[in-house]
Design a protein around this motif. Sequence first.
Motif, short mmCIF file in Angstrom:
data_model
loop_
_atom_site.label_atom_id
_atom_site.label_comp_id
_atom_site.label_asym_id
_atom_site.label_seq_id
_atom_site.Cartn_x
_atom_site.Cartn_y
_atom_site.Cartn_z
N TYR A 175 -33.37 11.58 33.35
CA TYR A 175 -33.19 12.99 33.00
C TYR A 175 -31.84 13.53 33.48
N ASP A 176 -31.34 13.06 34.63
CA ASP A 176 -30.03 13.53 35.07
C ASP A 176 -28.94 13.12 34.09
N ALA A 177 -29.03 11.91 33.54
CA ALA A 177 -28.04 11.45 32.56
C ALA A 177 -28.14 12.28 31.27
N VAL A 178 -29.36 12.64 30.89
CA VAL A 178 -29.58 13.49 29.71
C VAL A 178 -28.92 14.85 29.92
N LEU A 179 -29.14 15.43 31.11
CA LEU A 179 -28.58 16.75 31.39
C LEU A 179 -27.05 16.73 31.43
N ILE A 180 -26.47 15.70 32.03
CA ILE A 180 -25.01 15.61 32.10
C ILE A 180 -24.41 15.45 30.71
N ALA A 181 -25.03 14.61 29.89
CA ALA A 181 -24.55 14.42 28.51
C ALA A 181 -24.67 15.72 27.71
N ARG A 182 -25.78 16.42 27.90
CA ARG A 182 -26.01 17.69 27.21
C ARG A 182 -24.97 18.72 27.66
N ALA A 183 -24.69 18.78 28.96
CA ALA A 183 -23.68 19.71 29.48
C ALA A 183 -22.31 19.42 28.87
N ARG A 184 -21.97 18.15 28.78
CA ARG A 184 -20.68 17.77 28.20
C ARG A 184 -20.62 18.19 26.73
N ASP A 185 -21.72 17.93 25.99
CA ASP A 185 -21.77 18.31 24.58
C ASP A 185 -21.64 19.82 24.39
N MET A 186 -22.19 20.58 25.33
CA MET A 186 -22.14 22.04 25.25
C MET A 186 -20.86 22.61 25.87
N LYS A 187 -19.97 21.72 26.30
CA LYS A 187 -18.68 22.09 26.88
C LYS A 187 -18.83 22.97 28.12
N ILE A 188 -19.82 22.65 28.96
CA ILE A 188 -19.99 23.31 30.25
C ILE A 188 -18.81 22.90 31.13
N ALA A 189 -18.23 23.83 31.86
CA ALA A 189 -17.00 23.58 32.61
C ALA A 189 -17.13 22.49 33.66
#
Length: 114
Positions: free
Chosen positions: A24-38
């Motif tokens: 789940y941590d890898a999912v969240l990090i990938a999702r954050a990158r896709d959403m262009k979270i700073a």
Amino acid sequence: MTTDGQHLLRIYFDAALALQDQAYDAVLIARARDMKIASAAVLRVIEAYGDTAIVHGGKARDLAPYQHLIVELVDTQPKLKAFVETLELSVEIGLVTLEKVQVVGYGGHRHHGA
């Protein structure tokens, strides 16, 4: 350098949590990158307790298989609220917090081998 208007989102959960066979941590990090979270980071919890007051830890004396992670994201409040809307809230996800922060310095990051 200081930056106002930034917020910090923290998501606490069991390290064993997975979504579609991915950590789940890898999912969240990938999702954050896709959403262009700073900014995004995964933190391993050494010792903690929550609403049950049961201490969970990763020390040698604690042989229980319970390990916990925190994913921290920093960006504007609207972007982080949009990210929260994508979370799969379940029993395995503990606390989710959002707070205003002031960035007081940023030294960048040196990439090794670049």
